[in-house]
Design a protein around this motif. Sequence first.
Motif, PDB file in Angstrom:
ATOM      1  N   LEU A   1       0.870  -1.178   0.000  1.00  0.00           N
ATOM      2  CA  LEU A   1       0.000   0.000   0.000  1.00  0.00           C
ATOM      3  C   LEU A   1       0.908   1.230   0.000  1.00  0.00           C
ATOM      4  CD1 LEU A   1      -1.642  -2.363   1.481  1.00  0.00           C
ATOM      5  CD2 LEU A   1      -3.025  -0.515   2.435  1.00  0.00           C
ATOM      6  N   ALA A   2       0.816   2.016  -1.069  1.00  0.00           N
ATOM      7  CA  ALA A   2       1.687   3.198  -1.166  1.00  0.00           C
ATOM      8  C   ALA A   2       0.820   4.454  -1.167  1.00  0.00           C
ATOM      9  CB  ALA A   2       2.515   3.127  -2.433  1.00  0.00           C
ATOM     10  N   VAL A   3       1.113   5.357  -0.196  1.00  0.00           N
ATOM     11  CA  VAL A   3       0.360   6.617  -0.138  1.00  0.00           C
ATOM     12  C   VAL A   3       1.307   7.748  -0.574  1.00  0.00           C
ATOM     13  CG1 VAL A   3      -0.866   8.222   1.347  1.00  0.00           C
ATOM     14  CG2 VAL A   3      -1.084   5.754   1.715  1.00  0.00           C
ATOM     15  N   HIS A   4       0.951   8.339  -1.681  1.00  0.00           N
ATOM     16  CA  HIS A   4       1.811   9.401  -2.217  1.00  0.00           C
ATOM     17  C   HIS A   4       1.087  10.754  -2.075  1.00  0.00           C
ATOM     18  CE1 HIS A   4       4.685  11.440  -4.766  1.00  0.00           C
ATOM     19  NE2 HIS A   4       3.651  11.944  -5.478  1.00  0.00           N
ATOM     20  N   ASP A   5       1.819  11.744  -1.547  1.00  0.00           N
ATOM     21  CA  ASP A   5       1.197  13.071  -1.464  1.00  0.00           C
ATOM     22  C   ASP A   5       2.125  14.115  -2.078  1.00  0.00           C
ATOM     23  OD1 ASP A   5       3.000  14.303   0.500  1.00  0.00           O
ATOM     24  OD2 ASP A   5       2.134  12.821   1.916  1.00  0.00           O
ATOM     25  N   ASN A   6       1.581  15.310  -2.287  1.00  0.00           N
ATOM     26  CA  ASN A   6       2.382  16.414  -2.832  1.00  0.00           C
ATOM     27  C   ASN A   6       2.574  17.486  -1.732  1.00  0.00           C
ATOM     28  OD1 ASN A   6      -0.212  17.284  -2.679  1.00  0.00           O
ATOM     29  ND2 ASN A   6      -0.192  18.402  -4.628  1.00  0.00           N
ATOM     30  N   GLY A   7       2.704  16.950  -0.487  1.00  0.00           N
ATOM     31  CA  GLY A   7       2.742  17.851   0.662  1.00  0.00           C
ATOM     32  C   GLY A   7       4.109  18.448   0.926  1.00  0.00           C
ATOM     33  N   LEU A   8       4.342  18.711   2.214  1.00  0.00           N
ATOM     34  CA  LEU A   8       5.558  19.427   2.617  1.00  0.00           C
ATOM     35  C   LEU A   8       6.813  18.645   2.349  1.00  0.00           C
ATOM     36  CD1 LEU A   8       4.151  20.757   5.999  1.00  0.00           C
ATOM     37  CD2 LEU A   8       4.693  22.133   3.982  1.00  0.00           C
ATOM     38  N   GLY A   9       6.753  17.351   2.500  1.00  0.00           N
ATOM     39  CA  GLY A   9       7.945  16.524   2.315  1.00  0.00           C
ATOM     40  C   GLY A   9       8.791  16.540   3.572  1.00  0.00           C
ATOM     41  N   LEU A  10       9.770  15.648   3.612  1.00  0.00           N
ATOM     42  CA  LEU A  10      10.591  15.492   4.806  1.00  0.00           C
ATOM     43  C   LEU A  10      12.049  15.438   4.409  1.00  0.00           C
ATOM     44  CD1 LEU A  10       8.416  12.657   6.286  1.00  0.00           C
ATOM     45  CD2 LEU A  10       8.677  14.888   7.349  1.00  0.00           C
ATOM     46  N   SER A  11      12.888  16.103   5.196  1.00  0.00           N
ATOM     47  CA  SER A  11      14.332  15.995   4.965  1.00  0.00           C
ATOM     48  C   SER A  11      14.782  14.627   5.451  1.00  0.00           C
ATOM     49  CB  SER A  11      15.056  17.099   5.722  1.00  0.00           C
ATOM     50  OG  SER A  11      14.950  16.852   7.107  1.00  0.00           O
ATOM     51  N   GLU A  12      16.030  14.292   5.113  1.00  0.00           N
ATOM     52  CA  GLU A  12      16.540  12.982   5.544  1.00  0.00           C
ATOM     53  C   GLU A  12      16.574  12.869   7.044  1.00  0.00           C
ATOM     54  OE1 GLU A  12      20.060  11.464   3.796  1.00  0.00           O
ATOM     55  OE2 GLU A  12      19.339  11.812   1.746  1.00  0.00           O
TER      56      GLU A  12
END
Lengths: 138, 1012
Positions: free
Chosen positions: B943-954
């Motif tokens: 199950l893959a949830v993809h968003d175009n949100g803020l994102g996360l640094s490493e």
Amino acid sequence: MEKLSSVLLVDDDSTNNFLNELLFKNLSVTDHLLVAESGAQALGLLAQPTGAPEPALILLDVNMPGMSGIQFLEAYQQLPTTQQAATVIIMLTTTMDARDLARLDELSIAGLVSKPLTKEKIDHILQLHFQRQLPAHT
Amino acid sequence: MADLDSRLLPADVPVSEALLHVLLNVSLTGIILFRPVLAANGTDVLDLAYERLNPAAQRLLHLPARPAESFLTLYPHAIATGVFAFYAQAWASGQAAQHQTNYQHDQLDGYFHLAAQRHGPLLVVSFTDTNDQPRTAVEQALRESQAREQQALAAAQAERHKLHALLTQAPVAIALFEGSELRVTATNAHMAAIWGRSLKEVVGQPLLAAVPELRGQGFDALLHQVLATRVPVTGVETPAQMQRDGHLQTTYYNFVYQPIYDAQGQVLGVVDVAVEVTEQVLARRRVQELNDELAVANEELQTNNEELLAANQALGQTQYDLQGLNQDLEARVAARTAETRAALHTAQTQREQLRTQQGLLSQILGQVPAAIAALAGPAHRYTFFNDQYHRIVAGRTALGRTVAEVVPEVVAQGFIGLLDRVYATGQPYVGSEVPVLLHDSATGRGRQRYMDLIYQPLFDGQQQPQGILAFIVDVTDKVLAQRQADTLQAAALAAVQRQSQERENLYQLFEQAPAAICLLREPDHRIEYLNPAYQALFAGRQLQGRTVAEVQPDAREFLACLNAVYATGTPYHGPEELLASAPAPGQPPQPHYFNFTYQAYREQGRIVGVSVFAFDVTDKVLARQQREAQQAELQRIFEQAPVAIAIMRGPTLVVELANAAVGRIWGRAPAHVLGRPYFEALPDTAGQGFEQGLAQVLHTGQPFSLTEAPVAFARAHTGQPTQAYVNFVFQPLINDNQHVSGIIAIGTEVTEQVQARQQVQALNQALQATNAALGDTNNRLLRTNTDLDTFVYTASHDLKAPITNIEGLLTALHEQLPPAALAAPLVPRILHLMRDSVARFQQTIGHLTDIGQLQQEAATAPAEAVAVATLVEAVRLDLAPLLLAAQATLTVESAPGLAVQCPPKTLRSVVYNLLSNAVKYCDPARPPVVALHCHAHAGQAVLAVHDNGLGLSEGQQAQLFRMFRRLHSHVEGSGVGLYMVKRLVENAGGTITVQSQPGQGSTFTVTLPLAR
């Protein structure tokens, strides 16, 4: 509303006792409110005839140091049955923890109420076990 | 009726029965009152019964007043003539009716007028008969003609009766056949008897129907032939198959089939006149048969006669021949007699010639080398004797003296008698080797001599004996020599016989000997003798008298051997030689082993043959071969056995046998050890404690075994470890005397196994230590875990009470505060902040409680198959308000039928958290776009949830799943959401990862087990 003959509060938390006492007085549920801070003290109160009527309702905290609520119940069940029949015991618990709930299923109690005790909860107990209702305006 | 009466009768005459009587009595016509007999239907008239006849009717019909019989009984012809029909019709019509009939039947003959009318139940009939009237001439003529015809008819009837009587009473069988079906129109009892039927059965029947057995016998054809040709047919002794006593029998008939004609010459039919002649035919047949038998007998007699005649002729011939023979014989006898006479004459003539020569002879006689004496007269006086004679009688002779005087010793020996007989008879005496005892002057005793004697009479001219010529040859030496030779010969013969007997005895022995024996003679080894045992080797073959080369052409070695024995006389012994004897027919060749002895045998010191003795040692040889094969097998087993085997003998344990396997253990080739005492050959094994064990086996006879016993072998050169481990059993060898004679050692080397096990054990121990360490760690972790759980529980429980109290106290305080205090600056703000803090505290405790419960449920909630698409759709509905508020776009793609194995609540929480997070942490710069892809990959649901949100640094990604870690402060959150998601996913056996780019968006990928 006809007041209850007597109510016994059993809780080691004196603050909680203070608040509950305050609540009962404000609601005028009874003229005889007994307070015990341990199970042992509660049993002592019940065993020692003080001239006051037998409590119609006991509100019992589950978690107490020394004799816990459950140990109190076990001891209480040793008392004459006539005394028990007249008394409704409601247990009070801080968390509706599954472990606690599972344990209480086995005990002969009338109900379980989560802390804090509120006016609505007392009204509910009165309706359910005593067929009484608090006046609406109070 | 009354009217009628009134009209018919005068008034003074009443209607009465009396009037009816009178009327009937006086009526000249016949009146009949009939009572019709009616059928069941009540109308049809069956017959008429008489009620009354008036006198006229009685007279005309010759009937009584009331006949008992009915009308039709009396006049049966009334039906044919129509009279009855008339009556019946009159009855039916009820009207008066009339009828006329000429009735000439039933004893009536007349022309009747009939009138009839019904009256009630009766039919009244009136009739007249013309006989009562005088007849007309025509009628009279008619009647006369009729009478004539009837007469002729009667005559014909009489004739017919006569013929019938003739037919029936005739002594022959008669039948008349008419028509093409040959209907039997007339026949008699005889014919019926022939047919074997009664008359009734045949008369009126077609012949073949009446007598079906005649079918196919040709009689019907003959009858038809007669019908057609009109030529009578006669049969003589014709056979016919007829029914007799219930069987078809052959019977014989003489018959005539005669056509019969009517007046017009037409053929009426055929009359058959037949006589049965069966008995006669059979009788004649019997006579003929007898005659035939007689004729045969006659012929036989004739033949016998002829044979006798021939024999007589033969005898006559024989007699004739005999006569001829007799004559022949007589002729021959006569011829012989003549010859004999001629011979006699010749002899006499010759004797004459002899006599004349006698004188000459005497002269000669004196000089011959025989002893000769001439004696004269009956006293046998010497008239001549030669020197020889003189010597024989030892010089005692003198002319003129008698023999008895000169040699008196021979008188008693009968010689004088011999001489007397010769003298008397004239017959010469010839004696051969006659023993004579003569007096020897030298010894003074008799000496035995042997003489050939001839006493020849000497005749005078008158053929009278006048003397005797004694011709004597002393053959004493010859006789003695011969005697000696004879004696020798007899002895030799006896010896031969004895030898023969002995040989015979030997043969007898040989015959029964268990050995095969054969005697061969001559250089070509001809089989002179063989015993049955030898013959048995060549079953069914003729051996006697044949040579070995003939019998065994292939046995070259055998022949060479025989030749050598024959030549040298040296016996040959062949032990256990294989002889493939000729098999009996149908049997496979049996190999036989023999111990052979070929021995020369001699006669008179000369080798004349070879005796062959063969002892069958097949059983022995086969047994030994088997034993050897077994031994070889054992040896092979020993050699090839995968176990080590060694046999040691005697107190010093000399190694008697050691196989390759034991050699490998020892690190030495068995050859280096064999024959040497064990501890001397393998000194490296000495001093390791085995000596005592082995000695014990020798001593007690009890086996001794070693299990994984460590042994040090000096075998480093073989590449094997010098420290070996062996399993061995040392078993005592018991000899025939029940003594322990040695030890057999059987065993295997288990060095590798022991070493491997030791390694395994060492590994095991190491593993156990590791395990123990791990167990400790595990226990510590478990305790820590429990402590943590307890902490969470306690924290949530114990912190909850005070904060609840604080909340209650705040409320109480709020109620207790006077309104002035509440109006004081900052008080409401402080109270608000205090309530806010209490609320946050309670929220944190709530999360802690959730986590505690999560732990709890992880252990208890059952996993089940959960359909992904359905669940996602439910979550989407729950999130609808959030999505709407955020103006988010959510797309879901799920593989059809995809299902995961986990508690439903788990999947719900995971999907809910991830989707809500994707919306919550959106980039304010753009509306959120969220995509959920669900598919199966490598046995897992992904199950893959993809968003175009803020994102996360490493860095953020590394901390993402920690408890109470909040990475964004602008959004409400507890910091437990992703921690719980991770715990849930891992508890269900799955994983969760994140890929993210700050400012771009994130993809959370969850794997969970596919539904089973």
